[in-house]
Enzyme design. Structure first.
Site, PDB file in Angstrom:
ATOM      1  N   GLY A  92       0.722  -1.241   0.202  1.00  0.00           N
ATOM      2  CA  GLY A  92      -0.108  -0.034  -0.024  1.00  0.00           C
ATOM      3  C   GLY A  92       0.918   1.402  -0.023  1.00  0.00           C
ATOM      4  N   SER A 110      -0.687  -4.101  -6.676  1.00  0.00           N
ATOM      5  CA  SER A 110      -0.796  -5.477  -7.290  1.00  0.00           C
ATOM      6  C   SER A 110      -1.165  -6.507  -6.527  1.00  0.00           C
ATOM      7  CB  SER A 110       0.851  -5.879  -7.938  1.00  0.00           C
ATOM      8  OG  SER A 110       1.241  -4.721  -8.672  1.00  0.00           O
ATOM      9  N   GLU A 112      12.927  -3.645  -3.407  1.00  0.00           N
ATOM     10  CA  GLU A 112      11.992  -3.939  -4.305  1.00  0.00           C
ATOM     11  C   GLU A 112      12.688  -3.746  -5.786  1.00  0.00           C
ATOM     12  OE1 GLU A 112       8.849  -1.129  -4.479  1.00  0.00           O
ATOM     13  OE2 GLU A 112       7.839  -2.236  -6.041  1.00  0.00           O
ATOM     14  N   ASN A 127      10.961   5.091 -13.818  1.00  0.00           N
ATOM     15  CA  ASN A 127      12.453   5.226 -14.200  1.00  0.00           C
ATOM     16  C   ASN A 127      13.076   6.663 -14.220  1.00  0.00           C
ATOM     17  OD1 ASN A 127      12.307   2.469 -14.687  1.00  0.00           O
ATOM     18  ND2 ASN A 127      12.965   2.556 -16.809  1.00  0.00           N
TER      19      ASN A 127
END
Length: 398
Positions: A127, A161, A244, A384
């Site tokens: 979240g 996700s 991540e 990015n």
């Protein structure tokens, strides 16, 4: 760091390869290698098989149930799993929440959650992003108000996700609206079954629905679910994002896609000759192959910092950018190989056992979906463009 595989590493690779080939269920392997939809039970099944073997948490310390492997062993493990057609290990618990709990959690939180993460008895989601707070994460608005022995949460998360499969979510929430943006944020663990939690799917370009909106309406969370100190969640958020982004490097996925590119270039034809015999096409494959080798060496160099007990810092942004770009380039190359047969994309054909007719070889149909799905990879985990700003400031000192 040595780039040539030692005898011990070669032996380890053989052990992993043998195990995965023996233990990976065929139905899961076939779904993965033919780009069919992989279901929740498939991910859980594979994780539990790895857990029984003792390989459930490749990057965790042994004292918390991890393997204690070094960086090279983890890369070998990932390569062999992807090569055999295993689904990826879901990162939200293993590579995000788990490392945070190990570094910042209480002993009670570690005892409660870490074993369930490895066994995948819990499915976690993240979240972080909100409408208006994605790349600029510090501007998040979800509010947590402390009332006695609990927090009351109100707000909305987005692009979450697999929230539709998750039973826990780790959230960044604002606990001090008067403080500077980064100073008033806390890190909370929220049970998705709590009253007031609503999940609504978002349909993406590939007609999938893996990402969601999550609404939090007067959700009550006990104080014991606060990780670290109140209003100190920004440091935890950055720590988690480092893990991540390293994960998004996707070496195993890149190599699997590269093998697929070479296979298809050898079988698909242009004017009666295999595409791989076309000098310009062969040059595109070679160029991407070299970029992949450089990316792998960069990954090995950066994660080897962990062996010296040095935390991964802004270098993770380099891996995130190159990993996402190479995966996008590879799926674009696959689309080019398939040519016009990739255009009439039929999502229903991705279901295992589907009898839906496709325009060309059934293996060509999913390529459009893969191509479209990969467009999001350069956005999530920190866009990015944001990563380039981090590199400019933190590495190049610009």
């Amino acid at each position: 760091m040595f780039l040539r595989e030692s005898a011990e590493e070669a032996s380890f690779r053989a052990e992993v390869r043998d195990f995965v080939q023996r233990e990976l269920p065929i139905v899961i392997r076939d779904r993965v290698l033919t780009f069919q939809r992989v279901e929740r039970d498939d991910y859980v099944c594979w994780q539990k098989i790895l857990h029984v073997k003792g390989w459930g948490a490749p990057a965790w310390p042994r004292e918390y149930g991890g393997t204690g492997w070094n960086a090279t062993q983890r890369v070998i493990f990932e390569e062999e799993c992807f090569a055999a057609g295993a689904p990826r290990q879901m990162p939200f618990g293993l590579s995000m929440c788990g490392p945070v709990l190990i570094a910042f959690g209480t002993e009670a939180q570690k005892a409660k959650f870490l074993p369930r993460i490895i066994a995948m008895d819990d499915w976690w989601c993240q979240g972080y992003s909100e409408p208006g707070a994605g790349s600029d994460l510090a501007s998040l608005k979800t509010r947590a108000v402390r009332q006695g022995d609990k927090y009351v949460i109100n707000g909305q998360k987005t692009w979450t996700s697999f929230a539709h499969w998750a039973n826990w979510i780790f959230c960044l929430v604002r606990t001090d609206p008067e403080a500077k943006p980064q100073a008033g944020i806390s890190f909370l663990l929220i049970d998705m079954k709590s009253p007031g939690v609503t999940v609504r799917p978002i349909r993406t370009l590939d007609q999938g629905a893996d990402v969601n909106e999550v609404f939090l309406d007067n959700v009550e969370v006990p104080l014991e679910n606060l990780v670290g100190e109140e209003n100190k969640g920004w440091a935890i958020a950055k720590y988690l994002l480092g893990h991540e982004r390293t994960n998004i490097a996707g070496i195993g996925m890149c190599k699997r896609l590269m093998r697929r590119v070479k296979e298809m270039a050898g079988t698909c034809t242009k004017r009666g000759r295999p595409l791989v015999e076309d000098p310009r096409f062969r040059a595109r494959i070679s160029q991407l192959d070299m970029q992949l080798i450089c990316h792998e060496w960069s990954l090995l160099r950066i994660i080897s910092l962990e062996s010296g007990n040095k935390p991964i810092g802004p270098e993770a942004s380099v891996l995130k950018i190159r990993g996402s770009e190479i995966q996008q380039d590879l799926t674009e190359l696959l689309m080019d190989i398939a040519g016009p047969y990739a255009v009439p994309y039929v999502p229903e054909a991705l279901e295992l056992g589907s009898t839906v007719q496709t325009a060309g070889d059934p293996l060509l149909n999913p390529l459009a979906g893969q191509f479209l799905d990969m467009r999001k990879i350069s956005i999530y985990g920190g866009a990015n463009e944001i990563q380039k700003n981090i590199i400019a400031k933190a590495i190049l000192d610009l």
